[in-house]
Design an enzyme around this catalytic site. Sequence first.
Site, PDB file in Angstrom:
ATOM      1  N   LYS A  98       0.834  -1.212   0.000  1.00 53.40           N
ATOM      2  CA  LYS A  98       0.000   0.000   0.000  1.00 53.40           C
ATOM      3  C   LYS A  98       0.865   1.257   0.000  1.00 53.40           C
ATOM      4  O   LYS A  98       0.338   2.366   0.048  1.00 53.40           O
ATOM      5  CB  LYS A  98      -0.883   0.040   1.270  1.00 53.40           C
ATOM      6  N   LYS A 112       2.756   2.080   2.549  1.00 53.92           N
ATOM      7  CA  LYS A 112       2.667   2.602   3.911  1.00 53.92           C
ATOM      8  C   LYS A 112       3.768   1.959   4.761  1.00 53.92           C
ATOM      9  O   LYS A 112       3.953   0.742   4.717  1.00 53.92           O
ATOM     10  CB  LYS A 112       1.285   2.218   4.455  1.00 53.92           C
TER      11      LYS A 112
HETATM   12  N1  CTP Z   1      -9.443   5.656  13.405  1.00 52.06           N
HETATM   13  C1  CTP Z   1     -10.398   6.412  14.118  1.00 52.06           C
HETATM   14  N2  CTP Z   1     -10.060   7.650  14.611  1.00 52.06           N
HETATM   15  C2  CTP Z   1      -8.825   8.142  14.415  1.00 52.06           C
HETATM   16  C3  CTP Z   1      -7.845   7.391  13.705  1.00 52.06           C
HETATM   17  C4  CTP Z   1      -8.202   6.136  13.219  1.00 52.06           C
HETATM   18  O1  CTP Z   1     -11.542   5.976  14.298  1.00 52.06           O
HETATM   19  N3  CTP Z   1      -8.553   9.357  14.878  1.00 52.06           N
HETATM   20  C5  CTP Z   1      -9.827   4.365  12.873  1.00 52.06           C
HETATM   21  C6  CTP Z   1      -9.720   4.291  11.344  1.00 52.06           C
HETATM   22  O2  CTP Z   1     -10.851   4.904  10.752  1.00 52.06           O
HETATM   23  C7  CTP Z   1      -9.640   2.795  11.121  1.00 52.06           C
HETATM   24  C8  CTP Z   1      -8.861   2.295  12.363  1.00 52.06           C
HETATM   25  O3  CTP Z   1      -8.934   3.370  13.328  1.00 52.06           O
HETATM   26  O4  CTP Z   1     -10.935   2.219  11.133  1.00 52.06           O
HETATM   27  C9  CTP Z   1      -7.421   1.972  12.060  1.00 52.06           C
HETATM   28  O5  CTP Z   1      -6.916   3.083  11.370  1.00 52.06           O
HETATM   29  P1  CTP Z   1      -5.405   3.293  10.981  1.00 52.06           P
HETATM   30  O6  CTP Z   1      -5.320   3.645   9.550  1.00 52.06           O
HETATM   31  O7  CTP Z   1      -4.556   2.199  11.485  1.00 52.06           O
HETATM   32  O8  CTP Z   1      -5.097   4.606  11.893  1.00 52.06           O
HETATM   33  P2  CTP Z   1      -4.795   6.101  11.504  1.00 52.06           P
HETATM   34  O9  CTP Z   1      -4.445   6.789  12.776  1.00 52.06           O
HETATM   35  O10 CTP Z   1      -5.913   6.662  10.682  1.00 52.06           O
HETATM   36  O11 CTP Z   1      -3.462   5.923  10.618  1.00 52.06           O
HETATM   37  P3  CTP Z   1      -2.929   6.776   9.368  1.00 52.06           P
HETATM   38  O12 CTP Z   1      -2.739   8.179   9.831  1.00 52.06           O
HETATM   39  O13 CTP Z   1      -1.628   6.082   8.998  1.00 52.06           O
HETATM   40  O14 CTP Z   1      -3.988   6.638   8.290  1.00 52.06           O
END
Ligand code: CTP
Length: 153
Positions: free
Chosen positions: A45, A47
Amino acid sequence: MSKTVITYGTFDMFHIGHLNLIKRLHQLGGKLIVAVSTDEFNAQKGKRTLIPYQQRYEIVEALKYVDLVIPEVSWEQKVEDIVRYEVDIFAIGDDWTGKFDFLQSHCEVQYLARTQGISSSELKLALGRLVEGHGKGVPSDLDILDGLRRSLP
Ligand code: CTP
């Protein structure tokens, strides 16, 4: 009757947004399965995580709200997982709204509101600024951490 819920994610630098989501997923049903993205799948991805897969897996597995952790290794595994684990609800944060509607022929699909003001990406940026500013005084480490705290609900 108790419902089985499944979600997918990377869960890097486990934070309060992750915890809020997992708590709410637990409240939706009786059994919660979390599929944690492997480092190899994240590489596909584009990432890169700070915390390696095995540690992200162990952190999520230790939560009292989580019943089972499985590896997420591909985009295509969802239908197979839903059938294998007899999943009633697929749920994920609303940054994915609409993206998994195609699963509706197999189970209920829900998109839950994200916690505002925090994400793994934002934490990485804050960490970068913290390291950059270290010893230079501008902005101070404490200012950055205070800013991050203020942005939390
Ligand atoms: N999630 C959430 N609230 C946040 C951050 C994440 O509800 N503030 C949720 C995402 O929507 C997803 C899950 O947590 O369903 C895992 O998300 P992930 O992508 O691992 O976390 P992020 O913090 O969004 O990471 P990134 O910034 O790398 O996208």
